[in-house]
Every structure is written in C-alpha cells, then in structure tokens.
Design an enzyme around this catalytic site. Structure first.
Site, PDB file in Angstrom:
ATOM      1  N   PRO A 248       0.077   2.062   2.057  1.00 33.64           N
ATOM      2  CA  PRO A 248      -0.835   1.466   1.124  1.00 33.64           C
ATOM      3  C   PRO A 248      -0.080   1.501  -0.318  1.00 33.64           C
ATOM      4  O   PRO A 248      -0.417   2.725  -0.731  1.00 33.64           O
ATOM      5  CB  PRO A 248      -2.124   1.851   1.359  1.00 33.64           C
ATOM      6  CG  PRO A 248      -2.115   3.072   1.781  1.00 33.64           C
ATOM      7  CD  PRO A 248      -0.817   3.125   2.727  1.00 33.64           C
ATOM      8  N   ASP A 427       2.365   6.069  -2.114  1.00 28.81           N
ATOM      9  CA  ASP A 427       1.541   5.962  -1.010  1.00 28.81           C
ATOM     10  C   ASP A 427       0.245   6.363  -1.247  1.00 28.81           C
ATOM     11  O   ASP A 427       0.067   7.747  -1.327  1.00 28.81           O
ATOM     12  CB  ASP A 427       2.184   6.519   0.121  1.00 28.81           C
ATOM     13  CG  ASP A 427       1.561   6.493   1.514  1.00 28.81           C
ATOM     14  OD1 ASP A 427       0.583   6.043   1.587  1.00 28.81           O
ATOM     15  OD2 ASP A 427       2.421   6.542   2.611  1.00 28.81           O
ATOM     16  N   HIS A 428      -0.801   5.661  -1.208  1.00 32.60           N
ATOM     17  CA  HIS A 428      -2.360   6.196  -1.745  1.00 32.60           C
ATOM     18  C   HIS A 428      -2.816   6.922  -0.540  1.00 32.60           C
ATOM     19  O   HIS A 428      -3.858   7.604  -0.680  1.00 32.60           O
ATOM     20  CB  HIS A 428      -3.129   4.837  -1.814  1.00 32.60           C
ATOM     21  CG  HIS A 428      -4.062   5.065  -2.927  1.00 32.60           C
ATOM     22  ND1 HIS A 428      -4.875   6.416  -3.082  1.00 32.60           N
ATOM     23  CD2 HIS A 428      -4.672   4.518  -3.792  1.00 32.60           C
ATOM     24  CE1 HIS A 428      -5.735   6.466  -4.083  1.00 32.60           C
ATOM     25  NE2 HIS A 428      -5.749   5.106  -4.638  1.00 32.60           N
ATOM     26  N   ARG A 429      -2.251   6.998   0.864  1.00 32.47           N
ATOM     27  CA  ARG A 429      -2.603   7.804   1.750  1.00 32.47           C
ATOM     28  C   ARG A 429      -2.526   9.399   1.407  1.00 32.47           C
ATOM     29  O   ARG A 429      -3.055  10.373   1.714  1.00 32.47           O
ATOM     30  CB  ARG A 429      -2.107   7.576   3.214  1.00 32.47           C
ATOM     31  CG  ARG A 429      -2.338   6.210   3.639  1.00 32.47           C
ATOM     32  CD  ARG A 429      -1.476   5.944   4.819  1.00 32.47           C
ATOM     33  NE  ARG A 429      -0.050   6.136   4.648  1.00 32.47           N
ATOM     34  CZ  ARG A 429       0.730   5.996   5.555  1.00 32.47           C
ATOM     35  NH1 ARG A 429       0.591   5.661   6.988  1.00 32.47           N
ATOM     36  NH2 ARG A 429       2.288   5.887   5.275  1.00 32.47           N
TER      37      ARG A 429
END
Length: 455
Positions: A248, A427-429
C-alpha cells in the site's frame, strides 16, 4: 570436419531467455578459447559470451535481434585440428580477443528458438567515422544519440572517452537538528507481525482485465506499431505491477530552499580534492537520504511474507542505496552496497561509476540485487515532484525534483532562491505517517543546511 555446438548458457542470474544483440565473429573466423563470440541482452544486463572452444567459426544459427531460450544452439565451431586442413570459403579477420581468462560454465539444457526479429528500421545507425574511439564508446554514443564528430575528445591519444560522450549527452539534455544515532553493528533485525495483520495485508493476485475479440484492433498500415515486451521492459513491468498491487503506497512531499546545497556543490566542484570526480546535487541528496535513514530506521526496512502465512518486518542497519537510471535499454536500478560507510568523496565516485556503467548498459545483475532504499532523480527530466512506485523488497523511494530559481521568503523578504521539491513513496504496512514525514523533513533539512552532515 568435426563441429562443436555452443548452446546459450545461463550466465548466472537464473534467466530463461536472452536476445542475440550482435555477433562478434563471422563464419570462417579463427577463434581461441575465451574469445568473445556474441553480445546478448538479458532482462537485466548486456553480457559478452566467450567461446568455450578453439577452432573455426562454422554457422551462426541465430540472427541478431532474435530471442532464444537458454540451452538453444546458437553457433557451431569446427575443431581446430580438423579445420586446419581446409581453408574457409570466405576468410575473415580474426576476432579481437576480449576474454577475461575465466572458463565459461553452465551450458543449460536443450531448448528451442523463438523468432522475435527486429525490423530493418530498428537496427542501430552507425556512428560518425573519422573519430578516434573504441567500439564500446561508439556503441554508447549510438545509444545516447550522440554524434561523435561533435564531441570534444579528452583522451591522452586524442580519443573520445566514455566520460566525453556522457558529458556531451548531459549538456544536450534539459535537465531540526537532534542527535543522530550511529549505524548499529548488527546488520539486520526482525519485528514480528501479528498473524491477523499479516493476513489482511496480503493483496489478492493482480489479474489483467479480460479482453474480447472485438476489443482487439489489428494494426493498419503505419497507423500502429507493435513493440515486443522483453528484456528490461519485461522485468520492469513485472516488478512494478507486483509492487503496486502488494504494497500500500503512501506519498508525501515538501518544497525546499536548496540554495546552500547549490553553493556547496559549487565549492566541491572547485576543490582540488574532487577534481577527478563528477559532482552534482545528487551527491548531497544521497548523503541526506543516508543521514535521514539512520534517524528513521524503518524507512530502510522491508515487509517479509513467511511461508507459514505470517509476516515479519526486517530492519536493515545498512543501506544498499539504489539510484534509478533511465538508460537506452530501459529503467535500471543499480545500488551502491553499504553506502552508509562511504565518505563524501567515495560516494561521489561510486555514483559516477554507477551512472556511467548503467548508461553503457554494462550494469551487472549483482549490482541490481539486494537494494534497500532508492533515489529517483526526476529533476533531470524537468519534473518538480512525483509519486514513484517502490522497488520490490524495499519500503521507500525518494524522488528528487528539478532545482529552479524561484521567489522565496527569507527573513520577511522575498528573494530569488534555488528551490526544489523532495517527495517519496512508502510502504504503509511498514512505515506510519509520522515516520515517513520525519524522514522527508530530515532530507529537506539537509538540503537547506548541508552543515547538518558535519557531526
């Protein structure tokens, strides 16, 4: 006469196919072991294949511009002893030895040829003659669309060097300080991810939309052109789709007064210590990214899906700094290994080597593997900002915009300053909003005040 057949080998990067770019020999040529026979293009690099046999070249079994599978027969070579009794029908000058002295290994299994031939119009145009330049330099000039006759040579014998060609091409194009921690001695650590979070973070596999026969339009004369997807373009497209549909992406950016960075670049260019190395704002950006990554380690981490369905976050305490390079072969992202250990001068030399090698198409597969954090310099194309796609296996990519003179408020007064935009995708994870914002703010702070690098 006894013929030996040479099959396309796996050159050590797990490739399944390669394109025959140019033959370095012709039928009737005498070759020795390790003489270069052919230049091939894989998904990642141009590779010269040396001969495993000594003898006389027989048949070239594959035309230039054709893609073949690993293991396919590409050339026959008559045994040297058997060939000594008969002269070739069309004698040719012997190929120039270029071998490294190593023995070629890995011939692969039997395969078949897939015909994907270039049209005559796609063949490269010969570069200017009457100019002293080695064949690799002439090829580089063709790839960069540089007329060698217009290049000022600086070689000791009056020859054109690759630096001359790259310089000419570049000139023709438009182009809160808190304590910073030391890099940990442990190179990596892992952070466990809860199983329910890992499961929810896995995106469904990407599926291209289906097309019906009426959606497909056949080419009509010169109105359309079909370009085969292969080599670097094939590898790039696969990696970008995989990244875009699994990680994401979130992007942030900020405008920066880079006037002091430009002043530093000017001073470094005039310094005797940097007389033999190319200096550009990218050097300061690279140093700023390394400095900021040390302060926000999660930027340099990676999300790892494990075989049991769980996941972990791997934090690297080193930076293999990738530099996205637009080359005649397509997008390449070679990286500088352990860039965090390099001095300013050593980093400048590494950036120069990386750029020149990429533009020559000689970047090795090893130089493109195991990157941890990437910079893309979109400013050379006149772009101010962007939302780049993260390289697979990484969690962040920084985009450097064009540096332009703009009105800027300084101490309550509007003054002309050198202004740029620093943006990035993450990467928002792995990274939360505060982390990515702090990282971009740190990069901007260094560009505004490079003295922050002196600690």
């Amino acid at each position: 006469m006894s013929n030996q057949t040479f099959h396309l080998p796996d050159v050590g990067e797990g490739l399944t196919e390669a394109e025959i770019v140019s033959w370095r020999v012709a039928p009737g040529d005498q070759v020795a072991v390790n003489d270069v026979l052919v230049e091939i293009e894989t998904a990642k690099s141009l590779v010269e294949l040396p001969s495993p046999f000594a003898g006389v070249v027989g048949d070239l079994l594959v035309e230039e511009g054709t893609t073949v599978d690993v293991g396919a027969a590409i050339i026959t070579i008559a045994d040297a002893d058997a060939a000594s009794g008969s002269a070739p029908a069309e004698p040719a000058a012997p190929a120039e030895p270029e071998g490294s002295g190593s023995v070629l290994v890995g011939y692969g299994a039997a395969g078949h040829t897939t015909s994907r031939r270039r049209k005559p119009a796609e063949r490269p145009v010969a570069t200017s003659v009457g100019v002293v330049a080695k064949p690799p330099i002439r090829k580089l000039a063709r790839d960069l669309d540089v007329d060698l006759a217009t290049v000022t040579p600086t070689g000791p014998a009056g020859e054109v060097t690759r630096e001359d060609v790259v310089r000419h091409a570049s000139q023709a194009s438009v182009f809160r300080n808190i304590e910073t921690p030391e890099w940990p001695e442990v190179r990596e650590e892992t952070i466990s991810v809860a199983p329910e979070i890992a499961a929810s973070a896995v995106a469904p596999p990407f599926q291209a939309p289906s097309t019906s026969p009426r959606d497909t339009v056949a080419p009509a004369g010169d109105r359309e052109e079909a370009i085969p997807v292969k080599g670097v373009r094939k590898a790039t497209s696969s990696a970008m789709v995989r990244s875009a549909y699994s990680a994401p992406h979130v992007s942030v950016w900020t405008d920066v007064d880079a006037t002091r960075t430009m002043e530093l670049v000017k001073r470094l260019k005039s310094s005797p210590d940097y007389a033999d190395v190319k200096i550009s704002p990218l050097l300061i950006v690279a140093r700023a990214v390394l400095w900021a990554a040390r302060r926000t380690p999660m930027i340099n981490a990676a999300w790892i899906d494990l075989e049991d369905g769980s996941a972990e976050i791997r934090v690297r305490h080193f930076v293999n700094l990738g530099i996205a390079a637009a080359t005649p072969r397509g997008l390449l992202v070679p990286n500088i290994k352990d860039a965090q250990t390099l001095s300013m001068r050593d980093l400048a030399k590494a950036l120069e080597r990386l750029t020149l090698t990429a533009r020559e198409g000689k970047t090795s597969p090893a130089d493109q593997q195991n990157g941890t954090l990437t910079i893309t310099n979109i400013g050379v194309f006149g772009m101010d900002a962007g939302t780049p796609i993260i390289n697979p296996g990484e969690s962040g990519i920084v985009a450097m915009g064009a540096i332009r003179q703009k009105p800027w408020v300084v101490d309550g007064e509007v003054r002309p300053r050198w202004v740029t935009t620093v943006s990035g995708s993450f990467d928002h994870r792995v990274i939360d909003g505060d982390g990515m914002s702090r990282f971009i703010a740190d990069v901007a702070a260094v560009l505004e005040e490079p003295a922050l690098l002196v600690e």
